[in-house]
Enzyme design. Structure first.
Site, PDB file in Angstrom:
ATOM      1  N   GLU A  32       4.944  -4.926   7.088  1.00  0.00           N
ATOM      2  CA  GLU A  32       4.213  -3.835   7.756  1.00  0.00           C
ATOM      3  C   GLU A  32       4.688  -3.619   9.194  1.00  0.00           C
ATOM      4  O   GLU A  32       4.661  -2.517   9.719  1.00  0.00           O
ATOM      5  CB  GLU A  32       2.705  -4.129   7.766  1.00  0.00           C
ATOM      6  N   GLU A  57      -0.284  -9.419  -0.609  1.00  0.00           N
ATOM      7  CA  GLU A  57      -1.716  -9.698  -0.375  1.00  0.00           C
ATOM      8  C   GLU A  57      -2.495  -9.712  -1.687  1.00  0.00           C
ATOM      9  O   GLU A  57      -3.405 -10.516  -1.869  1.00  0.00           O
ATOM     10  CB  GLU A  57      -2.283  -8.657   0.601  1.00  0.00           C
ATOM     11  N   GLY A  81       0.784  -5.070   0.868  1.00  0.00           N
ATOM     12  CA  GLY A  81      -0.390  -5.179  -0.001  1.00  0.00           C
ATOM     13  C   GLY A  81      -0.068  -5.855  -1.326  1.00  0.00           C
ATOM     14  O   GLY A  81      -0.945  -6.447  -1.951  1.00  0.00           O
ATOM     15  N   ALA A 116       0.864  -1.176   0.000  1.00  0.00           N
ATOM     16  CA  ALA A 116       0.000   0.000   0.000  1.00  0.00           C
ATOM     17  C   ALA A 116       0.903   1.230   0.000  1.00  0.00           C
ATOM     18  O   ALA A 116       2.073   1.158   0.421  1.00  0.00           O
ATOM     19  CB  ALA A 116      -0.891  -0.026   1.233  1.00  0.00           C
TER      20      ALA A 116
HETATM   21  N1  CAA Z   1       4.633   3.206  -0.657  1.00  0.00           N
HETATM   22  C1  CAA Z   1       5.027   4.347  -1.230  1.00  0.00           C
HETATM   23  N2  CAA Z   1       6.195   4.473  -1.909  1.00  0.00           N
HETATM   24  C2  CAA Z   1       6.970   3.380  -2.004  1.00  0.00           C
HETATM   25  C3  CAA Z   1       6.609   2.152  -1.420  1.00  0.00           C
HETATM   26  C4  CAA Z   1       5.369   2.079  -0.730  1.00  0.00           C
HETATM   27  N3  CAA Z   1       4.913   0.940  -0.183  1.00  0.00           N
HETATM   28  N4  CAA Z   1       7.597   1.243  -1.668  1.00  0.00           N
HETATM   29  C5  CAA Z   1       8.530   1.888  -2.395  1.00  0.00           C
HETATM   30  N5  CAA Z   1       8.170   3.178  -2.601  1.00  0.00           N
HETATM   31  C6  CAA Z   1       8.894   4.228  -3.316  1.00  0.00           C
HETATM   32  C7  CAA Z   1      10.058   4.740  -2.501  1.00  0.00           C
HETATM   33  O1  CAA Z   1       9.608   5.716  -1.573  1.00  0.00           O
HETATM   34  C8  CAA Z   1      10.935   5.301  -3.586  1.00  0.00           C
HETATM   35  O2  CAA Z   1      10.435   6.538  -3.987  1.00  0.00           O
HETATM   36  P1  CAA Z   1      11.449   7.811  -4.207  1.00  0.00           P
HETATM   37  O3  CAA Z   1      12.325   7.371  -5.342  1.00  0.00           O
HETATM   38  O4  CAA Z   1      10.514   8.929  -4.561  1.00  0.00           O
HETATM   39  O5  CAA Z   1      12.182   7.981  -2.932  1.00  0.00           O
HETATM   40  C9  CAA Z   1      10.732   4.329  -4.746  1.00  0.00           C
HETATM   41  O6  CAA Z   1       9.493   3.666  -4.465  1.00  0.00           O
HETATM   42  C10 CAA Z   1      11.821   3.293  -4.844  1.00  0.00           C
HETATM   43  O7  CAA Z   1      11.950   2.668  -3.589  1.00  0.00           O
HETATM   44  P2  CAA Z   1      13.347   2.526  -2.793  1.00  0.00           P
HETATM   45  O8  CAA Z   1      14.253   3.667  -3.141  1.00  0.00           O
HETATM   46  O9  CAA Z   1      13.014   2.324  -1.345  1.00  0.00           O
HETATM   47  O10 CAA Z   1      13.897   1.184  -3.462  1.00  0.00           O
HETATM   48  P3  CAA Z   1      14.882   0.101  -2.806  1.00  0.00           P
HETATM   49  O11 CAA Z   1      15.215  -0.824  -3.930  1.00  0.00           O
HETATM   50  O12 CAA Z   1      15.967   0.770  -2.055  1.00  0.00           O
HETATM   51  O13 CAA Z   1      13.976  -0.674  -1.710  1.00  0.00           O
HETATM   52  C11 CAA Z   1      11.984  -1.812  -0.928  1.00  0.00           C
HETATM   53  C12 CAA Z   1      12.889  -1.441  -2.134  1.00  0.00           C
HETATM   54  C13 CAA Z   1      12.727  -2.759   0.023  1.00  0.00           C
HETATM   55  C14 CAA Z   1      10.760  -2.508  -1.500  1.00  0.00           C
HETATM   56  C15 CAA Z   1      11.584  -0.530  -0.157  1.00  0.00           C
HETATM   57  O14 CAA Z   1      11.085   0.424  -1.103  1.00  0.00           O
HETATM   58  C16 CAA Z   1      10.521  -0.753   0.868  1.00  0.00           C
HETATM   59  O15 CAA Z   1      10.795  -1.219   1.956  1.00  0.00           O
HETATM   60  N6  CAA Z   1       9.242  -0.369   0.544  1.00  0.00           N
HETATM   61  C17 CAA Z   1       8.134  -0.459   1.490  1.00  0.00           C
HETATM   62  C18 CAA Z   1       7.648  -1.886   1.647  1.00  0.00           C
HETATM   63  C19 CAA Z   1       6.539  -1.943   2.682  1.00  0.00           C
HETATM   64  O16 CAA Z   1       6.722  -1.608   3.848  1.00  0.00           O
HETATM   65  N7  CAA Z   1       5.325  -2.363   2.242  1.00  0.00           N
HETATM   66  C20 CAA Z   1       4.167  -2.456   3.096  1.00  0.00           C
HETATM   67  C21 CAA Z   1       3.310  -1.227   2.966  1.00  0.00           C
HETATM   68  S1  CAA Z   1       1.955  -1.170   4.102  1.00  0.00           S
HETATM   69  C22 CAA Z   1       0.809  -2.238   3.466  1.00  0.00           C
HETATM   70  O17 CAA Z   1       0.974  -2.775   2.382  1.00  0.00           O
HETATM   71  C23 CAA Z   1      -0.433  -2.446   4.283  1.00  0.00           C
HETATM   72  C24 CAA Z   1      -1.364  -3.500   3.762  1.00  0.00           C
HETATM   73  O18 CAA Z   1      -1.534  -4.544   4.378  1.00  0.00           O
HETATM   74  C25 CAA Z   1      -2.145  -3.293   2.537  1.00  0.00           C
END
Ligand code: CAA
Length: 259
Positions: A133, A113, A110, A67
């Site tokens: 998460e 999921e 998500g 998400a």
């Molecule tokens: N939401 C918003 N933006 C996101 C995102 C997310 N879930 N995941 C990645 N992005 C964005 C980053 O902010 C980044 O944007 P900018 O270039 O503008 O800074 C871009 O995508 C590239 O990401 P990274 O620079 O972080 O890439 P990386 O290769 O270094 O890392 C990653 C990749 C490990 C996937 C890391 O991006 C990450 O940890 N993302 C979040 C994963 C996460 O926590 N997901 C769960 C979300 S909550 C949820 O999903 C609730 C539910 O149950 C529905």
């Protein structure tokens, strides 16, 4: 209106449609608009008699990284309650046609999921599945604690949900979360191949069989068996049942019409 965050391809000849999540700059993070577009696209494809199976993919780097955290970060509990962002997921869950996830790269939160909401998952060897998460102070909210646990069992699901550890495509295959793993260059092709294999079957039988398999997740064995039997009998009202059995007797390939 054309969706902003999806690319939709339809192969009329094979009855397979392909929806690509297309927000690469944010690793296909699932914002409200993307999910709403996905809900609308699936509703339209589900109603289109030319379509018999749908493949859902991201790109090589990410199926979806969850998400959209940027969109959620500042929200209050009341905002979350009023927006009720997961209600779009309830609508997607109602898709009757088979959905095949083609996953490469990140399928997190998500994203994992959403892949699990699909009926089968084909993954590239670079795919990583996770429910991270917990690392951002929350927990899965779109089925992660339920579907993952049913798919891979309590011990492994608990570890993934409580530590946020990602698993590889090979681990996901061994755990029973996904159907197959391919080299990166082939994951989409393999998912489309699987969709085509399903799309030559009777579309009515496919929909009723999908419905019956899903029933196994939320009913007792007795209820599920009853449901299965009713769908089995009901299919004898279809022309496809007559065609399928007649074709077998005549030793030829059946031509199913979905009637
Ligand atoms: N939401 C918003 N933006 C996101 C995102 C997310 N879930 N995941 C990645 N992005 C964005 C980053 O902010 C980044 O944007 P900018 O270039 O503008 O800074 C871009 O995508 C590239 O990401 P990274 O620079 O972080 O890439 P990386 O290769 O270094 O890392 C990653 C990749 C490990 C996937 C890391 O991006 C990450 O940890 N993302 C979040 C994963 C996460 O926590 N997901 C769960 C979300 S909550 C949820 O999903 C609730 C539910 O149950 C529905």
């Amino acid at each position: 209106m054309q969706p902003e965050f999806l690319i939709i391809h339809q192969q009329v000849a094979t009855h397979v449609a392909h929806i690509q999540l297309n927000r690469p700059e944010a690793l296909n993070a699932l914002n409200l608009q993307l999910m709403s577009e996905l809900k609308d696209a699936l509703k339209a494809l589900d109603a289109d008699p030319q379509v018999r199976a749908v493949v859902l993919s991201g790109n090589e780097k990410a199926f979806a990284a969850g998400a959209d955290i940027t969109q959620m970060a500042g929200k209050s509990a009341i905002d979350m309650y009023n927006t009720d962002q997961f209600s779009t997921w309830d609508a997607i869950k109602k898709t009757k046609k088979p959905l095949i996830a083609a996953v490469s790269g990140f399928a997190l939160g998500g994203g994992c999921e959403l892949a699990m909401l699909c009926d089968m998952i084909v993954a590239s060897e670079t795919a990583r599945f996770g429910q991270p998460e917990i690392k951002i102070g929350v927990m899965p909210g779109a089925g992660g604690t339920q579907r993952l646990t049913r798919a891979i069992g309590k011990a492994r699901a608990m570890e993934m949900v409580l530590t946020g550890r990602f698993i590889t495509a090979e681990e996901a295959l061994a755990a029973g979360l996904i159907n197959r793993v391919t080299p990166v260059a082939l994951y989409l092709e393999e998912a489309v191949k699987l969709a085509k294999e399903v799309a030559v079957m009777s579309p009515l039988a496919v929909k009723m069989a999908k419905e019956a398999v899903l029933k196994a997740f939320d009913s007792s064995l007795e209820e599920g068996l009853h449901f299965e039997r009713r769908n089995f009998y009901l299919l004898f009202a279809s022309e496809d049942q007559k065609e399928g059995m007649q074709a077998f007797l005549e030793k030829r390939a059946p031509a199913f019409k979905g009637e």
